[in-house]
Design a protein around this motif. Structure first.
Motif, short mmCIF file in Angstrom:
data_model
loop_
_atom_site.label_atom_id
_atom_site.label_comp_id
_atom_site.label_asym_id
_atom_site.label_seq_id
_atom_site.Cartn_x
_atom_site.Cartn_y
_atom_site.Cartn_z
N THR A 30 0.81 -1.21 0.00
CA THR A 30 0.00 0.00 0.00
C THR A 30 0.85 1.27 0.00
O THR A 30 0.33 2.35 -0.09
N ASP A 92 -1.55 14.36 -0.92
CA ASP A 92 -1.06 13.04 -0.51
C ASP A 92 0.45 12.98 -0.75
O ASP A 92 0.92 13.25 -1.85
N THR A 95 1.80 11.16 -3.82
CA THR A 95 1.80 11.87 -5.10
C THR A 95 3.07 12.70 -5.25
O THR A 95 3.69 12.72 -6.31
N LEU A 139 -9.10 12.01 -8.90
CA LEU A 139 -8.20 11.99 -7.75
C LEU A 139 -7.62 13.37 -7.45
O LEU A 139 -7.12 13.62 -6.35
N ARG A 142 -9.06 14.81 -4.39
CA ARG A 142 -8.60 14.24 -3.12
C ARG A 142 -7.16 14.62 -2.81
O ARG A 142 -6.58 14.12 -1.85
N GLN A 144 -4.64 13.76 -4.67
CA GLN A 144 -3.87 12.56 -4.99
C GLN A 144 -3.39 12.53 -6.44
O GLN A 144 -3.02 11.46 -6.93
N GLY A 168 1.22 4.19 -9.27
CA GLY A 168 -0.11 4.76 -9.41
C GLY A 168 -0.45 4.92 -10.87
O GLY A 168 0.14 4.30 -11.74
N ASP A 182 -0.79 9.99 -10.46
CA ASP A 182 -1.58 9.92 -9.24
C ASP A 182 -1.13 8.73 -8.42
O ASP A 182 -0.40 7.87 -8.89
N CYS A 183 -1.58 8.69 -7.17
CA CYS A 183 -1.19 7.61 -6.27
C CYS A 183 -2.33 6.60 -6.10
O CYS A 183 -2.36 5.86 -5.12
N GLY A 184 -3.21 6.53 -7.08
CA GLY A 184 -4.26 5.53 -7.07
C GLY A 184 -3.74 4.19 -7.56
O GLY A 184 -2.54 3.90 -7.48
N ALA A 185 -4.64 3.38 -8.08
CA ALA A 185 -4.26 2.07 -8.60
C ALA A 185 -3.25 2.22 -9.74
O ALA A 185 -3.30 3.20 -10.49
#
Length: 191
Positions: A30, A92, A95, A139, A142, A144, A168, A182-185
């Motif tokens: 994570t 975040d 990011t 994102l 957020r 991110q 990400g 971004d720091c998503g999936a």
């Protein structure tokens, strides 16, 4: 904004990749894998950006000896604010790490041009009405994501460096010549 100057670390791209390979196995799934690229940077992490809309510049060390610097992170939050509304959110740290790691891989001193950091829901809705490339639950809202450009590197080079971080989302927007990180999936899109 406070500008912080530091000397360039003497670590090659190969050294960074070796540091990443040695640490990727133990990194928590994570946590941003971009931190692996930054471990070879010594005890500091640095981000350099400018905003053509506001004229502001940021050149700051934001992490020292395992800790994010709260005051500098507040400056980053303010710098990456929604320039249309003036509103800001906590960005975040993952990011920021992804952007810093990609920048380091590209071995440039030139700061990023920040096109978009945080976006308020109002700004995101306005952009969505005017473009099919804006996500309804972006994102950016957020803190991110960031849309970035470098003059001295192609969009593909920047996207490839961000993708190498495996941390990400990386979107290529060739029509507008910028890269979304971004720091998503972990995912890629665009051409």
């Amino acid at each position: 904004m406070t500008e912080t100057k530091t000397g360039k670390a003497g670590l090659s791209r190969r050294g960074l990749l070796g540091a990443f390979a040695a640490t990727a196995v133990t990194a928590a799934p994570t946590y941003s894998q971009a931190a692996g690229f930054l471990r070879g940077a010594g005890d500091v992490r640095r981000i350099r950006m400018y905003n053509g809309r506001t004229g502001e510049r940021l050149d700051s060390i934001y992490w020292i000896e395992g800790e994010y610097l709260g005051e500098v992170m507040n400056e980053i939050n303010a710098f990456m604010r929604d320039w249309r509304t003036g509103s800001q959110i906590t960005i975040d740290t993952r990011t920021v790490d992804i952007a810093a790691a990609a920048h380091r891989l590209l071995e440039v001193d030139e700061p990023y041009m920040l096109l978009s950091g945080y976006r308020s829901p109002q700004t995101n809705a306005m952009l969505r009405r005017n473009s099919s490339g804006v996500a309804s639950n972006s994102l950016h809202m957020r803190g991110q994501a960031a849309d970035l450009r470098l003059q001295s590197r192609s969009m593909s080079q920047l996207a490839d460096a961000a993708t190498a971080c495996r941390s990400g989302g990386v979107g290529r927007y060739s029509g507008s010549n910028f890269v979304h990180v971004d720091c998503g999936a972990v995912r890629n899109w665009g051409s």
